[in-house]
Scaffold this active site. Structure first.
Site, PDB file in Angstrom:
ATOM      1  N   ARG A   1      -8.357  -0.992   4.951  1.00  0.00           N
ATOM      2  CA  ARG A   1      -7.532   0.062   4.350  1.00  0.00           C
ATOM      3  C   ARG A   1      -6.181  -0.495   3.910  1.00  0.00           C
ATOM      4  O   ARG A   1      -5.592  -0.021   2.946  1.00  0.00           O
ATOM      5  CB  ARG A   1      -7.275   1.176   5.374  1.00  0.00           C
ATOM      6  CG  ARG A   1      -8.508   1.915   5.798  1.00  0.00           C
ATOM      7  CD  ARG A   1      -8.144   3.121   6.600  1.00  0.00           C
ATOM      8  NE  ARG A   1      -7.139   3.917   5.873  1.00  0.00           N
ATOM      9  CZ  ARG A   1      -6.643   5.042   6.357  1.00  0.00           C
ATOM     10  NH1 ARG A   1      -7.019   5.479   7.546  1.00  0.00           N
ATOM     11  NH2 ARG A   1      -5.769   5.742   5.674  1.00  0.00           N
TER      12      ARG A   1
ATOM     13  N   CYS B   1      -4.895  12.059  13.433  1.00  0.00           N
ATOM     14  CA  CYS B   1      -5.578  10.765  13.277  1.00  0.00           C
ATOM     15  C   CYS B   1      -5.382  10.051  14.602  1.00  0.00           C
ATOM     16  O   CYS B   1      -4.759  10.564  15.517  1.00  0.00           O
ATOM     17  CB  CYS B   1      -4.994   9.996  12.098  1.00  0.00           C
ATOM     18  SG  CYS B   1      -3.458   9.220  12.493  1.00  0.00           S
TER      19      CYS B   1
ATOM     20  N   LYS C   1       0.847  -1.205   0.000  1.00  0.00           N
ATOM     21  CA  LYS C   1       0.000   0.000   0.000  1.00  0.00           C
ATOM     22  C   LYS C   1       0.878   1.249   0.000  1.00  0.00           C
ATOM     23  O   LYS C   1       0.671   2.176  -0.781  1.00  0.00           O
ATOM     24  CB  LYS C   1      -0.873  -0.016   1.243  1.00  0.00           C
ATOM     25  CG  LYS C   1      -1.478   1.314   1.637  1.00  0.00           C
ATOM     26  CD  LYS C   1      -2.421   1.195   2.807  1.00  0.00           C
ATOM     27  CE  LYS C   1      -1.728   1.353   4.125  1.00  0.00           C
ATOM     28  NZ  LYS C   1      -1.464   2.732   4.522  1.00  0.00           N
ATOM     29  N   ASN C   2       1.906   1.253   0.869  1.00  0.00           N
ATOM     30  CA  ASN C   2       2.695   2.475   1.069  1.00  0.00           C
ATOM     31  C   ASN C   2       3.738   2.697  -0.016  1.00  0.00           C
ATOM     32  O   ASN C   2       4.435   3.703  -0.008  1.00  0.00           O
ATOM     33  CB  ASN C   2       3.327   2.486   2.468  1.00  0.00           C
ATOM     34  CG  ASN C   2       2.267   2.679   3.542  1.00  0.00           C
ATOM     35  OD1 ASN C   2       1.109   2.958   3.233  1.00  0.00           O
ATOM     36  ND2 ASN C   2       2.656   2.501   4.792  1.00  0.00           N
TER      37      ASN C   2
ATOM     38  N   ASP D   1       4.965   0.320  12.173  1.00  0.00           N
ATOM     39  CA  ASP D   1       3.767  -0.346  11.643  1.00  0.00           C
ATOM     40  C   ASP D   1       3.692  -1.813  12.029  1.00  0.00           C
ATOM     41  O   ASP D   1       2.706  -2.474  11.728  1.00  0.00           O
ATOM     42  CB  ASP D   1       3.733  -0.230  10.117  1.00  0.00           C
ATOM     43  CG  ASP D   1       3.501   1.198   9.696  1.00  0.00           C
ATOM     44  OD1 ASP D   1       3.671   1.504   8.500  1.00  0.00           O
ATOM     45  OD2 ASP D   1       3.176   2.029  10.561  1.00  0.00           O
TER      46      ASP D   1
ATOM     47  N   ARG E   1       0.426  14.113  13.799  1.00  0.00           N
ATOM     48  CA  ARG E   1       0.953  13.877  12.437  1.00  0.00           C
ATOM     49  C   ARG E   1       0.936  15.166  11.600  1.00  0.00           C
ATOM     50  O   ARG E   1       0.268  15.270  10.579  1.00  0.00           O
ATOM     51  CB  ARG E   1       0.181  12.756  11.762  1.00  0.00           C
ATOM     52  CG  ARG E   1       0.312  11.466  12.555  1.00  0.00           C
ATOM     53  CD  ARG E   1      -0.347  10.309  11.906  1.00  0.00           C
ATOM     54  NE  ARG E   1       0.416   9.846  10.741  1.00  0.00           N
ATOM     55  CZ  ARG E   1      -0.002   8.841   9.972  1.00  0.00           C
ATOM     56  NH1 ARG E   1      -1.139   8.254  10.239  1.00  0.00           N
ATOM     57  NH2 ARG E   1       0.713   8.459   8.934  1.00  0.00           N
TER      58      ARG E   1
HETATM   59  C1  EPZ Z   1       4.309   6.870   6.738  1.00  0.00           C
HETATM   60  O1  EPZ Z   1       3.501   7.855   7.342  1.00  0.00           O
HETATM   61  C2  EPZ Z   1       3.420   5.651   6.542  1.00  0.00           C
HETATM   62  N1  EPZ Z   1       2.314   6.003   5.635  1.00  0.00           N
HETATM   63  C3  EPZ Z   1       2.884   5.195   7.897  1.00  0.00           C
HETATM   64  O2  EPZ Z   1       2.133   3.999   7.686  1.00  0.00           O
HETATM   65  C4  EPZ Z   1       4.064   4.864   8.805  1.00  0.00           C
HETATM   66  O3  EPZ Z   1       3.584   4.503  10.076  1.00  0.00           O
HETATM   67  C5  EPZ Z   1       4.990   6.083   8.910  1.00  0.00           C
HETATM   68  O4  EPZ Z   1       5.398   6.503   7.594  1.00  0.00           O
HETATM   69  C6  EPZ Z   1       6.247   5.788   9.715  1.00  0.00           C
HETATM   70  O5  EPZ Z   1       6.950   4.741   9.110  1.00  0.00           O
HETATM   71  C7  EPZ Z   1       2.545   6.032   4.304  1.00  0.00           C
HETATM   72  O6  EPZ Z   1       3.644   5.793   3.835  1.00  0.00           O
HETATM   73  C8  EPZ Z   1       1.368   6.356   3.440  1.00  0.00           C
HETATM   74  P1  EPZ Z   1       6.273  10.165   8.928  1.00  0.00           P
HETATM   75  P2  EPZ Z   1       4.042   9.372   7.435  1.00  0.00           P
HETATM   76  O7  EPZ Z   1       6.142  11.461   8.206  1.00  0.00           O
HETATM   77  O8  EPZ Z   1       4.906   9.682   6.271  1.00  0.00           O
HETATM   78  C9  EPZ Z   1       6.481  13.362  12.425  1.00  0.00           C
HETATM   79  C10 EPZ Z   1       0.276   2.623   7.825  1.00  0.00           C
HETATM   80  O9  EPZ Z   1       0.015   1.956   8.809  1.00  0.00           O
HETATM   81  N2  EPZ Z   1       6.348  14.371  11.368  1.00  0.00           N
HETATM   82  O10 EPZ Z   1       7.432   9.291   8.598  1.00  0.00           O
HETATM   83  O11 EPZ Z   1       2.860  10.244   7.686  1.00  0.00           O
HETATM   84  C11 EPZ Z   1       5.235  12.505  12.568  1.00  0.00           C
HETATM   85  O12 EPZ Z   1       4.293  13.132  13.406  1.00  0.00           O
HETATM   86  C12 EPZ Z   1       0.727   4.053   7.975  1.00  0.00           C
HETATM   87  O13 EPZ Z   1       0.266   2.195   6.665  1.00  0.00           O
HETATM   88  C13 EPZ Z   1       6.379  15.716  11.715  1.00  0.00           C
HETATM   89  O14 EPZ Z   1       6.514  16.071  12.881  1.00  0.00           O
HETATM   90  O15 EPZ Z   1       4.948   9.327   8.731  1.00  0.00           O
HETATM   91  C14 EPZ Z   1       5.788  11.234  13.162  1.00  0.00           C
HETATM   92  O16 EPZ Z   1       5.924  11.405  14.556  1.00  0.00           O
HETATM   93  C15 EPZ Z   1       0.392   4.548   9.347  1.00  0.00           C
HETATM   94  N3  EPZ Z   1       6.249  16.672  10.738  1.00  0.00           N
HETATM   95  C16 EPZ Z   1       7.182  11.116  12.536  1.00  0.00           C
HETATM   96  O17 EPZ Z   1       7.499  12.439  12.049  1.00  0.00           O
HETATM   97  C17 EPZ Z   1       6.093  16.317   9.414  1.00  0.00           C
HETATM   98  O18 EPZ Z   1       6.001  17.224   8.551  1.00  0.00           O
HETATM   99  C18 EPZ Z   1       7.262  10.156  11.366  1.00  0.00           C
HETATM  100  O19 EPZ Z   1       6.194  10.462  10.498  1.00  0.00           O
HETATM  101  C19 EPZ Z   1       6.065  14.948   9.083  1.00  0.00           C
HETATM  102  C20 EPZ Z   1       6.205  13.997  10.067  1.00  0.00           C
END
Ligand code: EPZ
Length: 417
Positions: free
Chosen positions: A396, A116, A22-23, A304, A121
């Site tokens: 999902r 969420c 998916k990702n 995840d 996030r």
């Molecule tokens: C991706 O989400 C994945 N989704 C998530 O999978 C996964 O859990 C996550 O990466 C971590 O591996 C997709 O790829 C579609 P991040 P993402 O930006 O990109 C903080 C699933 O189960 N952050 O790597 O949204 C954030 O709050 C989903 O399939 C900021 O502070 O995650 C988090 O604490 C759930 N500011 C950390 O960084 C930002 O601008 C990592 O988030 C962006 C992120």
């Protein structure tokens, strides 16, 4: 609404086939906005999130068809440069259209994703990076409004590793004027898969999969085609299913190299695991060893997989400390697992999991995608009947999970609530 009814206690036995990731599919689908024309993809899983991304792209004027695992996306007539709140609120990954829209059309209006279940996030890192590339970004009535003439390459260092942040900016930089270097970039296999597809379209990206990615901007990109990589989180979920039921599964069409950290931890927990080029064979055991885990960006233990691993640890022979270092609130599965007889105590960002000898089936509620997988896994091992409600969360990210589990002996069925 639907729910899953599981009669636990059956050691799973047989072959499971892994679907496309998916990702990986979601950012690649967003990247079609960078190159007008017909893009072709194979091994695309049939998931709610994929359907949502198709709806978002069609709202913008793209046309797509998803037949079996084959997906075509025609972006020739894209003319609406916005992602509305009612779509973005159902799927955060919609934010992935921001970079491509700004880079290709010079304009984008994308709803802020909002929080969420697993955390606030924010997308501040996405926005900061696009501004460094020369985009003018403002937040207006819950929307990110971004405008740019031609983006200009530069050096961008992410304060924190962000998967979709890295992907968004890599897509934007692909059409920028000059070279962009992303430092402290996410190294996930899905980031690498996106770079591979962008290069197929004519981009000039190197270093994807490492912490430093270099993108030499080009003037235009052309549609291409690719096969979506296997889903490493789905793979890890079925590995835990073999372990928690004391069964024996052959997991096919997977990529063992993408989940080494998970495999190592499962081996420490006592599972016997044999890796072959595109399959993993897993034997469960009766005496599960309690193992500590800390989640961390790839190649660390994936957040995840945290909830699924915790389900296994509820039956450990000692105490397991599971620390969630990526999201601030990714323990919603804990109260539900405790209702099934688990003994888990939360202390800040850690869950202290004291193993019990048996879980009891109970009615439980899914709250997010991976928490719901954890409840299904616990239900497979529990004595008696477990009912998991709100399984739209599951749909999902897991393609026909109940069907794949039934095929290997699970007593599981999907019913209308
Ligand atoms: C991706 O989400 C994945 N989704 C998530 O999978 C996964 O859990 C996550 O990466 C971590 O591996 C997709 O790829 C579609 P991040 P993402 O930006 O990109 C903080 C699933 O189960 N952050 O790597 O949204 C954030 O709050 C989903 O399939 C900021 O502070 O995650 C988090 O604490 C759930 N500011 C950390 O960084 C930002 O601008 C990592 O988030 C962006 C992120």
């Amino acid at each position: 609404m639907e729910k899953l009814i599981i009669e636990g206690g059956v050691p799973l036995n047989g072959v499971v086939e892994i679907s496309g990731a998916k990702n990986a599919a979601l950012p690649i689908m967003a990247s079609t906005l960078l190159a007008p024309g017909v893009h072709k993809f194979s091994n695309v899983p049939r998931l709610r999130d994929i359907a949502t991304m198709r709806i978002l792209l069609s709202h913008m004027g793209a046309v797509s068809e998803h037949d079996g695992g084959e997906l075509t996306v025609d972006t020739t007539s894209v003319n609406v440069l916005e992602a509305p709140y009612d779509l973005v609120k159902t799927m955060r990954a919609s934010i992935l259209v921001l970079g491509p829209l700004v880079a290709r059309y010079g304009r984008a209006r994308v709803s802020l994703p909002g929080g969420c279940a697993i955390g606030a996030r924010p997308i501040d890192l996405h926005i900061k990076a696009l501004e460094l590339l020369g985009a003018r970004v403002r937040i207006e009535r819950g929307y990110v409004v971004a405008e740019a003439n031609r983006l200009k390459g530069t050096v961008i260092t992410f304060d924190q590793v962000t998967v979709t942040g890295t992907e968004n900016v890599m897509m934007a930089a692909a059409l920028a004027d000059g070279t962009t270097v992303l430092e402290n970039a996410a190294r996930e296999p899905e980031v690498e898969a996106l770079a591979t597809y962008l290069n197929r379209m004519g981009a000039k990206i190197s270093g994807a999969g490492t912490h430093e990615i270099t993108i030499d901007g080009v003037v235009e990109l052309r549609p291409s085609k690719c096969r979506i990589i296997p889903d490493r989180i789905e793979t890890g979920t079925y590995m835990v299913a073999a372990g928690i039921t004391g069964g024996h599964l052959v997991i096919r069409h997977c990529q063992p190299a993408h989940l080494e950290a998970v495999t190592r931890k499962l081996q420490l927990a006592g599972l016997r695991i044999e890796e072959r080029n595109s399959e993993i064979e897993v034997w469960g055991i009766d005496n599960i060893h309690s193992v500590d885990v800390k989640t961390w960006p790839y190649p660390g233990f994936p957040t995840d997989m945290q909830a699924q691993f915790m389900a296994l640890m509820t039956l450990g022979n000692g105490v397991s400390v599971i620390t969630e270092q990526i999201f601030e609130n990714r323990f919603m599965h804990v109260p539900e697992l405790n209702r099934m007889g688990a003994n888990i105590r939360l202390e800040g960002r850690s869950a202290i999991v004291r193993g019990v000898t048996e879980l009891q089936g109970a009615p439980v509620m899914a709250t997010d995608l991976r928490a719901s997988a954890s409840l299904v896994l616990a239900g497979l091992a529990a004595e008696g009947k477990t009912e998991v409600s709100r399984i739209y969360h599951l749909d999902r990210g897991y393609e026909v999970l109940d069907e794949k589990l039934r095929k290997v002996g699970a007593r599981i069925k999907r019913v209308r609530e």
